[in-house]
Scaffold this motif. Sequence first.
Motif, mmCIF file in Angstrom:
data_model
loop_
_atom_site.group_PDB
_atom_site.id
_atom_site.type_symbol
_atom_site.label_atom_id
_atom_site.label_comp_id
_atom_site.label_asym_id
_atom_site.label_seq_id
_atom_site.Cartn_x
_atom_site.Cartn_y
_atom_site.Cartn_z
ATOM 1 N N ALA A 159 -51.534 -42.349 -28.192
ATOM 2 C CA ALA A 159 -51.674 -40.962 -29.068
ATOM 3 C C ALA A 159 -50.467 -39.952 -28.166
ATOM 4 O O ALA A 159 -49.520 -40.109 -28.649
ATOM 5 N N ALA A 161 -45.774 -40.205 -29.175
ATOM 6 C CA ALA A 161 -45.321 -38.331 -29.028
ATOM 7 C C ALA A 161 -44.114 -38.904 -28.818
ATOM 8 O O ALA A 161 -43.347 -38.425 -28.606
ATOM 9 N N TRP A 221 -54.142 -31.410 -24.677
ATOM 10 C CA TRP A 221 -53.319 -30.821 -25.649
ATOM 11 C C TRP A 221 -51.691 -31.093 -24.511
ATOM 12 O O TRP A 221 -51.232 -30.444 -23.837
ATOM 13 N N THR A 255 -49.850 -33.153 -28.820
ATOM 14 C CA THR A 255 -50.562 -34.796 -28.748
ATOM 15 C C THR A 255 -52.224 -34.314 -28.482
ATOM 16 O O THR A 255 -51.366 -34.282 -26.341
ATOM 17 N N GLN A 281 -54.938 -26.525 -29.099
ATOM 18 C CA GLN A 281 -53.544 -26.866 -29.796
ATOM 19 C C GLN A 281 -52.688 -26.042 -30.299
ATOM 20 O O GLN A 281 -51.738 -26.022 -29.793
#
Length: 645
Positions: free
Chosen positions: A330, A334, A353, A347, A285
Amino acid sequence: MLLFFRSFFKSKFGLAITFAFLGLIAFAFASSDVANTGTFGGVAGGERVAVVGDDRIDSAELVQSANSSLDRLRQENPALSMPAFIAQGGLEEVLDQLIARYSISTYAEKFGLRAGDNLINSEIRQIGVFRGADGNFSADAYNQALAAQGLSDAIVRQDIGSGLLAQQMLVPASFGATIPRSLAARYARLFKERRQGAIGFLPSGAFFPDDDPTAAQLQAYYQENRGNFIRPERRVIRYALFGEDAIEAAIVPTDAEIAARYQENRAQYAASETRSFTQLIVPTQAAAQSIRQRVAGGASFEAVAQEAGFRASTLEQQSRAEIADEASPAVAQAYFDAASGAITEPTRSALGWHVARVDAVDTAQGRSLAQVRDELATTIREEKRVRALVDLAAQIEERIDEGETLTAIAQDLGLDVRNTRPVTADGGIYGTQGETIAEEIEPVLATAFQMEESQPQVGEVARGESFAVFEAAAITASAAAPLAEIREDVVTNWKLAQGSQAARAAADRVLARLRGGATMARALAAEDVTVPAAEQIDLTREDLARQAEQRIPPPLALLFSMAQGTSKRLEATNDLGWFVVDLDAIELGEMADDDPLIAQAQSQLGDTVGQEYTDQLVIAMRETMGVERNQTAIDAVRRQLTGER
């Protein structure tokens, strides 16, 4: 197929009559009319037509092979009839090949050669028609193919075994055959050979008798030459076409059907949005957030990715569902929450990621039922049309199976019934020049010539568009035309025959003059009738080879096979007359020792010698095993096949 059976290939009927051997097993299953009856006229199916050693060739096998040979020939000449096939020597050639087959098999078995089950199984597995959808051998496909042709597993295995025995016996005899280079050089030098001579022609028409034949002469000539006057089988095909007109009322889409189809495909007509992205997937992330911040600060997305050791990828015209399926819901959220040109929030998915730039946003407005009504109506109508045509064809087939006639079915459905004029199997209208059957019924012509009279069937004539219900309304079997109907033709042929006999006598006189020292021109001029001038010949074999794609005239071929200083006569086809060929001189050309023609001749003649070895071996096998023919049974089979009584 055993390619080394040169004598088989040289025969009039070529491969068609070599039904017995390996390669033609596959053809047997492609044929549609393999005889399998047990009694033939007055000949019981088990009565022998020949005996080879201790093995019998039954009349049933001869009939089956003759029918299969005719079927094969009909692929190139649909109008060929069984009487014409037999008149041209077809039955004798079929029997000769059966005798050759049995001679090879019995000789091989006598000396201990065999084709085991495993070897036969291997050959069966290699035949394409016995393979299933996966390309491998299928026992179901094998059994269905045998059942469709009325053959048993034992018959197929025996046939393949015979071919394998033939390979074991004959391949060694022909393998590696060669001739000395010195002999090949002599043959190669012939290619440079030049021949000079003359060809004269004595036409039968110049020697026609003055009077017509008497009734007795004409009848005798007709009986002796009935095979020359055989008419092909012809049929009158009765048919009725049906297509969209017959089902028009049943294929109009209803409002309910259109509305239901709209509901079934509502998502297809709803408003939609697709987006294009440049994305990067990184392990952590923190790395994704760092990249997002640098790009948001003005750095190039591609440059930042490259500096971090990654490569950006592009996604074109992606829907939310596609992104959710490939990454995660998800990530899709986004990607579709960000504005055009913006960088998405990092995300996570199972791949890592995700961070992306929204390159483009494309939206499509939804379409209402009213907007797509015509489109849906066209689609539904076409689907109903195809189904309705197939259903109608099936219903007609059921009515035929229940015994209804074509005429009754056509009247009930309001179809127009038509009849062709008598037509032959090749589609030609009998008795006309160049006129053919209507295109609308041509697709079912082959089937119509396999049907019994007044036994209707249904067939598709235009794929997906129209069908025909049709039958053979009248069948006229192939047979010699009655003399009364073709008297003028028979008289003309009789005159040609008589003229040919007189032309032959004239040819003998011309030969005598040539051998006495006269030139061809003087020898022809000495005749009491006017004949064409002689043609002077001055050609090399190389000149002849340039005509390879054309048929070399027989008298010219004869001139290149004669000895120098000799003269010969040659009959023209169809009693048209006689040629006289006179060879004056032969000049041999020069050839270098390393000329490539020598190597070519050595290779080709080696093959020829190998084939000759094979031919002689088969003849020797026949003589060793002993062959006895039953002419009475053979004649009975011939009468049955030709329809004679």
